[in-house]
Motif scaffolding. Structure first.
Motif, mmCIF file in Angstrom:
data_model
loop_
_atom_site.group_PDB
_atom_site.id
_atom_site.type_symbol
_atom_site.label_atom_id
_atom_site.label_comp_id
_atom_site.label_asym_id
_atom_site.label_seq_id
_atom_site.Cartn_x
_atom_site.Cartn_y
_atom_site.Cartn_z
ATOM 1 N N PHE A 440 1.282 12.120 -1.756
ATOM 2 C CA PHE A 440 1.799 10.933 -1.053
ATOM 3 C C PHE A 440 0.958 9.693 -1.328
ATOM 4 N N ILE A 441 -0.347 9.834 -1.330
ATOM 5 C CA ILE A 441 -1.221 8.667 -1.507
ATOM 6 C C ILE A 441 -1.079 8.092 -2.910
ATOM 7 N N LYS A 442 -0.957 8.951 -3.893
ATOM 8 C CA LYS A 442 -0.850 8.511 -5.288
ATOM 9 C C LYS A 442 0.360 7.600 -5.486
ATOM 10 N N HIS A 443 1.461 7.908 -4.833
ATOM 11 C CA HIS A 443 2.707 7.159 -5.030
ATOM 12 C C HIS A 443 2.999 6.203 -3.873
ATOM 13 N N ARG A 444 1.980 5.846 -3.117
ATOM 14 C CA ARG A 444 2.185 5.030 -1.911
ATOM 15 C C ARG A 444 2.794 3.664 -2.203
ATOM 16 N N LYS A 445 2.445 3.080 -3.347
ATOM 17 C CA LYS A 445 2.916 1.721 -3.642
ATOM 18 C C LYS A 445 4.426 1.677 -3.853
ATOM 19 N N VAL A 450 9.690 -0.296 -1.752
ATOM 20 C CA VAL A 450 11.015 0.027 -1.203
ATOM 21 C C VAL A 450 11.153 -0.521 0.214
ATOM 22 N N ALA A 451 10.120 -0.293 1.046
ATOM 23 C CA ALA A 451 10.149 -0.773 2.437
ATOM 24 C C ALA A 451 10.234 -2.292 2.486
ATOM 25 N N ALA A 452 9.453 -2.961 1.641
ATOM 26 C CA ALA A 452 9.457 -4.430 1.616
ATOM 27 C C ALA A 452 10.823 -4.961 1.203
ATOM 28 N N ALA A 591 -3.471 1.324 11.571
ATOM 29 C CA ALA A 591 -2.465 1.969 10.723
ATOM 30 C C ALA A 591 -1.229 2.364 11.536
ATOM 31 N N ALA A 592 -1.436 2.879 12.749
ATOM 32 C CA ALA A 592 -0.310 3.276 13.607
ATOM 33 C C ALA A 592 0.531 2.068 14.010
ATOM 34 N N ILE A 593 -0.119 0.965 14.384
ATOM 35 C CA ILE A 593 0.619 -0.243 14.774
ATOM 36 C C ILE A 593 1.357 -0.834 13.584
ATOM 37 N N ALA A 594 0.752 -0.759 12.393
ATOM 38 C CA ALA A 594 1.448 -1.217 11.182
ATOM 39 C C ALA A 594 2.725 -0.416 10.983
ATOM 40 N N GLY A 595 2.648 0.890 11.248
ATOM 41 C CA GLY A 595 3.837 1.738 11.148
ATOM 42 C C GLY A 595 4.891 1.358 12.168
ATOM 43 N N VAL A 596 4.462 1.033 13.387
ATOM 44 C CA VAL A 596 5.387 0.623 14.437
ATOM 45 C C VAL A 596 6.113 -0.660 14.036
ATOM 46 N N LEU A 597 5.365 -1.635 13.555
ATOM 47 C CA LEU A 597 5.972 -2.901 13.126
ATOM 48 C C LEU A 597 6.941 -2.664 11.965
ATOM 49 N N HIS A 598 6.568 -1.769 11.059
ATOM 50 C CA HIS A 598 7.464 -1.399 9.954
ATOM 51 C C HIS A 598 8.774 -0.843 10.498
ATOM 52 N N ASP A 599 8.674 0.043 11.497
ATOM 53 C CA ASP A 599 9.880 0.675 12.055
ATOM 54 C C ASP A 599 10.776 -0.348 12.746
ATOM 55 N N VAL A 600 10.157 -1.194 13.573
ATOM 56 C CA VAL A 600 10.929 -2.201 14.310
ATOM 57 C C VAL A 600 11.606 -3.169 13.345
ATOM 58 N N LEU A 601 10.855 -3.657 12.352
ATOM 59 C CA LEU A 601 11.413 -4.605 11.382
ATOM 60 C C LEU A 601 12.509 -3.960 10.542
ATOM 61 N N LEU A 705 9.750 8.809 8.235
ATOM 62 C CA LEU A 705 9.336 8.371 6.900
ATOM 63 C C LEU A 705 8.066 7.532 6.952
ATOM 64 N N SER A 706 7.990 6.626 7.948
ATOM 65 C CA SER A 706 6.816 5.742 8.011
ATOM 66 C C SER A 706 5.549 6.499 8.365
ATOM 67 N N SER A 707 5.657 7.526 9.229
ATOM 68 C CA SER A 707 4.463 8.295 9.599
ATOM 69 C C SER A 707 3.883 9.017 8.394
ATOM 70 N N ILE A 708 4.757 9.385 7.451
ATOM 71 C CA ILE A 708 4.311 10.098 6.242
ATOM 72 C C ILE A 708 3.933 9.133 5.128
ATOM 73 N N PHE A 709 4.834 8.179 4.845
ATOM 74 C CA PHE A 709 4.680 7.346 3.658
ATOM 75 C C PHE A 709 4.004 6.000 3.920
ATOM 76 N N MET A 710 3.893 5.581 5.182
ATOM 77 C CA MET A 710 3.346 4.259 5.470
ATOM 78 C C MET A 710 2.015 4.330 6.228
ATOM 79 N N CYS A 711 1.996 5.008 7.373
ATOM 80 C CA CYS A 711 0.806 4.968 8.234
ATOM 81 C C CYS A 711 -0.408 5.637 7.587
ATOM 82 N N SER A 712 -0.209 6.837 7.045
ATOM 83 C CA SER A 712 -1.334 7.542 6.424
ATOM 84 C C SER A 712 -1.873 6.791 5.211
ATOM 85 N N PRO A 713 -1.011 6.266 4.308
ATOM 86 C CA PRO A 713 -1.525 5.448 3.210
ATOM 87 C C PRO A 713 -2.265 4.196 3.679
ATOM 88 N N ILE A 714 -1.777 3.550 4.755
ATOM 89 C CA ILE A 714 -2.481 2.361 5.259
ATOM 90 C C ILE A 714 -3.850 2.748 5.796
#
Length: 736
Positions: A440-445, A450-452, A591-601, A705-714
């Motif tokens: 997951f970390i290797k392909h985080r970008k 995709v999220a952006a 990292a958790a709050i970044a994931g929350v903002l990602h989810d809401v947005l 998806l964000s808990s796996i692909f966003m929060c942990s990489p952040i």
């Protein structure tokens, strides 16, 4: 605890569950069935609710007292309307919410509620001696002579003179009683033609100050407080303006209720089956705990007097789905312990111990979101929040105690302690597991990009085209009529224009398009709504009985709703950040709050992209997603924290990948279970339930998806860019 005591406790628990379900469904003696115990909301039972705003410049304590006085007066008034269990609550700072189950005339209800209180004082012969405008103040004081409390009165100059003359006449013995139940020497205090007190005069009072006592023992504090508030309310009336009204027919509400209950039953049976299919003997323990869990939540609602609304049913079903999460965490841990070579008995004990911190941390974040939602929500949203909150607390109890009890017994049994019953082979390998290790970390970008793209494109489309805000956000009126046949919408539009109303939306509804829904951006008051009904009577032959439902939101309600939505997200994020920082470290929190903002947005972007209506239920859905997403993230972070303490030689990237892969099965199982619960609710339930389900449906997928692909990489970005983690090289806390 000895084996015999455990068995006895298990048998007792089974008996409680069986009896509990029997009483819940059929009742027993003086204990009614749960359907007779739980109060039904207006969207189920039918009725009227009105939100009135006080037109006053008062602030602080003065405003609070004024609103309490207004509440007391309105409660006194609606209790005289002969309706079943009316509810009067202060909402926010300047609003009073009145719910009238069984009422069907919004216009009459508003007239009854909103008129200025009429407080008057009479001698026993019916002679009026003064009115509420002459009362300067009323309060409570201790009754030194009789004990308890008394009510103190203070009159203005005109009132002092009038009250002195009234007490002198009452003491003279010349008054002939004409008012039923009023002593010849009493002065009756009457509010809205109802006697609220009739104290006997003991002496002529000339100083403008009087004390009303409750006789031997005095008044109880609550009775004295209520009486003083009613008297003050008569002397300090406040103008009330209608800002939000709803009339709901019982037929449409009860049909939606039946559909929701059926969907709920299907969802619960699906969960019971899934737990059995995937977890064997552990699934049996989970199902027993779940059956007790449902009883606990239902009776907690009944005993607390919680009003069950259609969104509340949705909250209950969601909490059932999330309750599975605690059991899945425990079962995953037990299997991991068996994989290390431990016996089933030891694995069950250590698995529970190691899972406890994770369960508490993950559930606490959802509890935070529920509390914020309850504090800032209104009406049905509060019902959704309290049901979800009760469900989370009950799941903590049943998963950590009931599931543990039954699994401990099976693990100590010769017959049921074989590893095959726990999803493991005799060589300590899982029967079913994902062998591939994902990087997951290797392909985080890739996920960042995709999220952006999704968020930016959705926000741009929504910004250019405009978001589809419901009338509860913008202000406006929604009226639904049963026309008894399909009518031409152009004729309906013409009728509306006759009375000067422009509809922003006209759509068909109901069987054979026999109903129409009218939406206006203008907030129509009672007079305007009555004009529509009168005109429709002329043009289509329908009456007020054909009104299925009415929703009216003033502009100030929509403004407050938007402000509260932003406030709720901000407060929830801050509270979660504080909790996570306390339990973990700041990098995990950010990292958790970044994931929350990602989810809401992401949810907002998808709503903008597909032009889905944003309304009050949307806020409840987003905040629940916020709690659920953080729940999932915390489970992964907890595993990362543990591995940081025991895998000292692993590189950070490899360690985080390993931790995500370890919890991947649990993330998929929990999310799948919640989605499976949502599906029957989405298909079978009413539109109001679907409005809650849609953001939840989207949010569960996005949150997982964000808990796996966003929060942990952040977290990886933050940890590698600083001095690593404070847990690196340290042994994890006592659970591990």
């Amino acid at each position: 605890m000895s084996a015999q005591m455990k068995k006895a406790l298990a048998v007792f628990t089974i008996i409680i569950i069986v009896l509990g379900w029997a009483i819940t469904i059929w009742g027993a003696g003086p204990v009614p069935a749960i359907k007779d115990k739980i109060k039904l909301g207006l969207d189920i039972e039918g009725g009227v609710y009105v939100v009135m705003e006080a037109k006053t410049d008062a602030t602080g304590d003065n405003l609070r007292k004024l609103m309490e006085q207004t509440q007391a007066v309105i409660e006194q008034r609606v209790n005289q309307m002969g309706l079943s269990e009316p509810i009067v609550t202060i909402e926010g700072q300047k609003r009073i919410r009145v719910e009238l189950p069984g009422a069907d005339d919004a216009d009459e209800a508003i007239k009854q509620i909103g008129r200025t209180a009429q407080l008057q004082f009479f001698l026993a012969d019916g002679t009026k001696v003064l009115d509420g405008s002459m009362v300067k103040d009323a309060g409570i004081t201790t009754d030194k002579e009789n004990g308890g409390y008394a009510v103190s009165l203070e009159f203005n100059k005109a009132g002092t003179e009038a009250f002195a003359q009234a007490t002198q006449k009452a003491m003279s013995g010349a008054v002939q009683p004409q008012m039923e139940g009023v002593n010849a020497r009493a002065i009756a205090i009457v509010l809205d033609n109802q006697i609220i007190s009739a104290p006997v005069v003991n002496s002529v009072i000339q100083n403008g100050q009087a004390i009303i006592t409750g006789g031997t023992g005095g008044f109880p504090q609550d009775e004295a407080t209520n009486l003083s508030a009613l008297i003050r309310g008569g002397s300090l009336p406040v103008a009330l303006e209608e800002v939000n009204t709803s009339t709901q027919s019982a037929t449409i509400g009860y049909n939606a209720f039946e559909e929701s209950v059926i969907a709920g039953i299907i969802a619960i049976f699906l969960i019971l089956f899934i737990m059995l299919a995937f977890y064997g003997i552990m699934g049996v323990a989970a199902d027993i705990a779940l059956l007790l869990y449902v009883i606990l939540v239902l009776w907690a609602m009944g005993l607390m007097g919680t009003v069950l609304t259609l969104p509340g049913i949705g909250g209950f079903i969601i909490s059932v789905g999330m309750a599975v999460d605690a059991n899945v965490i425990i079962f995953t841990r037990i299997r991991e312990e068996i994989a290390t070579g431990k016996t089933v008995r030891v694995a069950v004990h250590s698995g529970f111990r190691r899972a406890l911190n994770t369960i508490i941390d993950s559930h606490c974040t959802t509890i935070i979101a529920s509390i914020v939602l309850y504090q800032l929500g209104t009406g049905p949203v509060k019902g959704f929040a309290i049901t979800l909150l009760l469900g989370i607390i009950a799941s903590l109890f049943t998963a950590t105690l009931v599931t543990q009890l039954f699994l401990t017994l099976t693990s100590e049994s010769k017959r049921w302690s074989a590893k095959k019953y726990y999803g493991m082979n005799e060589d300590n390998t899982p029967k079913h597991y994902i062998k591939k290790q994902f990087h997951f970390i290797k392909h985080r970008k890739i996920y960042y990009i995709v999220a952006a793209c999704i968020i930016l494109s959705g926000l741009i489309v929504g910004g250019i085209r405009g978001y589809n805000y419901g009338i509860d956000f913008t202000g406006g009126t929604m009226m639904q009529f049963n026309m008894e046949k399909q009518v031409d919408l152009s004729k309906v539009e013409s009728s509306l224009k006759t009375v000067g109303i422009d509809a922003s939306e006209l759509i068909y509804s109901g069987a054979n398009n026999s109903e129409i829904i009218i939406k206006t951006t203008a907030s129509l008051d009672n007079a305007d709504r009555n004009k529509v009904i009168t005109q429709f009577n002329k043009d289509f032959g329908i009456t007020e009985k054909n009104v299925v439902s009415v929703e009216q939101f003033g502009p100030s309600v929509g403004k407050d709703l938007r402000a509260n939505a932003v406030k709720a997200v901000v407060i929830s994020c801050i509270a979660m950040l504080i909790y996570i920082n306390f339990r973990f470290e700041w990098k995990f929190g950010v990292a958790a709050i970044a994931g929350v903002l990602h989810d809401v947005l992401t949810v907002i972007a998808l709503y903008g992209m597909f032009h889905v209506t944003i309304n009050n239920p949307f806020i409840a859905g987003v905040l629940t997603v916020l709690g659920y997403s953080t729940n999932d993230t915390i489970v992964i972070f907890d595993r990362i924290r543990e591995n940081l303490g025991i895998m000292k030689k692993k590189q950070l990237e490899e360690l985080i990948d390993y931790s995500i892969n370890e919890t991947l099965g649990r993330s998929i199982m929990t999310s799948s279970t919640v989605l499976i619960v949502l599906i029957p609710m989405f298909i079978l339930a009413s539109n109001s339930i679907r409005e809650f389900m849609l953001p939840l449906f989207i949010g569960v997928i996005v949150g997982t998806l964000s808990s796996i692909f966003m929060c942990s990489p952040i977290y990886y970005e933050l940890a590698k860019g600083s001095d690593g983690s404070k847990y690196k090289g340290k042994k994890s806390k006592k659970s591990y």
